[in-house]
Design an enzyme around this catalytic site. Sequence first.
Site: not given
Length: 750
Positions: A389, A425
Amino acid sequence: MSSAAEQEAVAGERATGDGRPAVVVNGARPAPPVPTVPVRPGRPTPLGARFRTGPDGVAGTNFALWAGGAEGVELCLFDEHGRESRARLTELTHGIWHGFVPGVMPGQRYGYRVHGRWDPWTGGRWNPAKLLLDPYARAVDGDFVLPPEVYGHVRDWPEQHVADTVRDDRDSAPYVPKGVVVHDDDDWADDRRPKTPWSDSVIYELHVRGFTRRHPDIPEELRGTYAGLAHPAAIEHLVRLGVTAVELLPVHQFAHEDHLLRRGLRNYWGYNSIGYFAPHAGYAASGTAGQQVGEFKRMVRALHAAGIEVILDVVYNHTAEAGELGPTLSLKGIDNRGYYRLQPDARRYADYTGCGNTLHVVQPHVLRLITDSLRYWVTEMGVDGFRFDLAAALARSMHDVDMLSPFLAVIAQDPVLRRVKLIAEPWDVGSGGYQVGAFPPLWTEWNDRYRDAVRDFWRHALPDVREMGYRLSGSSDLYAWGGRRPYASVNFVTAHDGFTLRDLVSYDRKHNEANGEGNRDGTDDNRSWNCGAEGDTDDPDVRALRRRQLRNLLTTLLLSTGVPMLVAGDEMGRTQRGNNNAYCQDNETGWVDWSLRDDPEWRPLLELTSRLVALRHRHPVLRRRSFFSGRAHSADGLRDLAWFTPHGREMTEGDWYAPAATLGMYLSGRDIPGRDEQGAPVLDDSFLAVLHAGADPVDFVLPGPPWAERYEVVVDTAREEQDGAPGVVHGAGAPVTLTGRSVLLLRVLS
C-alpha cells in the site's frame, strides 16, 4: 479549571530540552504496588517474544525490544484475570532492551511500559502510564477501543492547539490489547507452494471476512474467518474461476479509528495496521490466544493445495497511531523520534500517507522491522507475495521518492524477499509521489492508467485509441525498460477502493452517505457511466446494456497483456449501491452477496468470467512474457501484433490520432518469443479481438491473407450466453456486424 483543581490535576512540570515546560496531568490516585518477576539477561536477538529453553534447561521466553532513545523498559505480564506483574529489563545492547523470564509459556499475554522524557517539542513522547504493544508480537488478544486513557496526551485538554503537549498519566492497560507469546515450531515440510510464474497469474482481490460472511455453504461459525476461506466451498469457487492467487486485504492486526467508533462504524478494510507480525485476531474462528496463527497457516495450506497462491496487501507506510493527536498504542510510546518521520517542528509528523504519520524507513531499525515482518510471513506463515500500500512512501529517502532508496535496495538483495511476488501501489499523497512505471525490474505495479483508459474507452470518452493500444498490449510505454516485462503491469478495472464493476455501469456519482461524512469522502473521478439511469432500475433495456458493459469490461481485462486482477464478487454482479469508499461498511454493503451466483440474471457473467480465464490459461499468446515487437518475423509479412480499422486495413499513424470507437487487435500465435520447458518453440493459435465502444452497430471487415483465411467466433459479448458462439465461422474479407458496445473475439483458421 480552578486554581485548586489545577494543583490537584497537575502532577508536575519538567523543563524540556529547549527550556519549555512539559505539562504532566495525573487525575488518578496512586496505583498499588505491582508485583515483580525475576528476569535474566537474555539475548538481544531475535526481536520480539520467543519461547525457548534456557541453557540450564528451564523453559521460558526471551523478550527483546528496540527502544534506542528510552531511559528504561518494563515488561508487563498479565494473568487470565488481567492482573499485572512487571520485570524491568536492565540489559541494553545496541538500542535493544532484553531479558529472559523463566516460566513464561506460550499463551502468556504481555506488553511494555517505556520510560523517557516527555518532550513533544523535540519529538519525545515517552509515557510509562501507557501499555504498549510489542511491534514484533506474533499474536494480539483483545480489541482496540479508544477511551481517553489510551492517549499519551490529555485528549480533552481545553486548549486543543497544545493538547498534545500535556501528558496523561492514567493507566491504559485495562483498555488496550496485549501481545501473546506464541510457540512456532512448524517447518512447512508438508506444504507445496504453487510458484505460479508471473505471466500465468490471475489475481483475485478479496476480503477475508467479506468473502465468506454470507456464504450459505460455509458453517455459520466459520464465516468471515481464515477457516471460512479455507473451507472447500470457498476454495471451490476460486478453482471454478481459475484464479491462481488471492490478494487478501490487510490481515495484519489493525485498529479502528476514533472517528469511526464514535459513529458506530468500524474500519472494515483494515488499512490501519498496528501489528506487523500478528494475523488480525478478528478473523479467527479458533481463538485469539495464539490460535489465530495456526488457523492462518491452515488457510494458506488449503489454498496452496488447490494451486492458489496467497498475496498479502500490507501497510508499512503508516500505523494506527495517527498524528500528534492520535493514540499511543506502540511505536509512538516506544521511541517516537526513532520510528516516525517528523517535521522540522518535531511536534508534528511528516504525512505522506494522508493517515497522520509515516514510518521513517530510512532508519535501520525501522527497515529491519519491515523486512523481518516480510520474511516472517514468507518463511513461517507460508505466503507467496505482497502488495505494498502506498509503496512510494516506502521508497522515499529523506524527502523525495528515490528508486535507489534503502528499502528498495534491501528488498532487491534479500535472498528470501527477492524471490516472492512484489506488487507496488506506485504512489502516495506527497509531492512527487505518483510513480507509475518507475519501480525497478523486480517489481510489478498496479497500473491505474490501464484502469482509466479501459473505463474511458467503454464510456466512449477517449479522444482517440492510442491509449487503448498501449494498455491492451502490455503498456510498453511504461514498462519496456531495464529488463521489465509485460507482467510488470497488474491490470485492473476495479479494486476494493472505488466502485464495484456493476456500480461502474450503474452510477454516475458516488453515494457514500452511509459512511457518515456527508458524501465528501471517496473520489469524484469515477470515470463511470450509468447507462441512462442512476442506480437500480426496472428498465429492461438499461439492465441489458449494463450486463453487456460488464461483459465488455471483463473480456477486455482478461484479453489484455499483463497480469489481470479481478475483485471478489465482480464476476457475479456484486453491488455496493453506489458507495465508492466502503472502507467502514462491515455489513452487507461490503460483503459478497452469494445469492447472485444462482441468479439467472447474473449467472451468465460468472460463466463468462470462468470461460475467459480458462481461455487465457490455454493460450500463451494471451499471457506473453515479452513485449510485442510489431515487426514481421517471416517472409509473408505477418507481424506478432497488428491493429485494424473497421475497414479491414491496418491502422496508419493518422488513424491512431483520429476519433474512433472501434479497434481491431490481431495477436499472432506463431511469433511468441521464448521456448517451453522442453526447449521447443512456443506456438499457439492466433486471434483477432474487435472492441467496439460506439452506441450503434458497426460493420467490421475481417482482414484477409496473410492474416487469415477464415475466423471462428470464440466470444461475442452481445450474447447473454456464450455456449452457442463457438463454431460460427466467417470468411476473411467479409464484414461482420458488431452490436453497439460489444467485443468480438475470433480465432484464426487456416
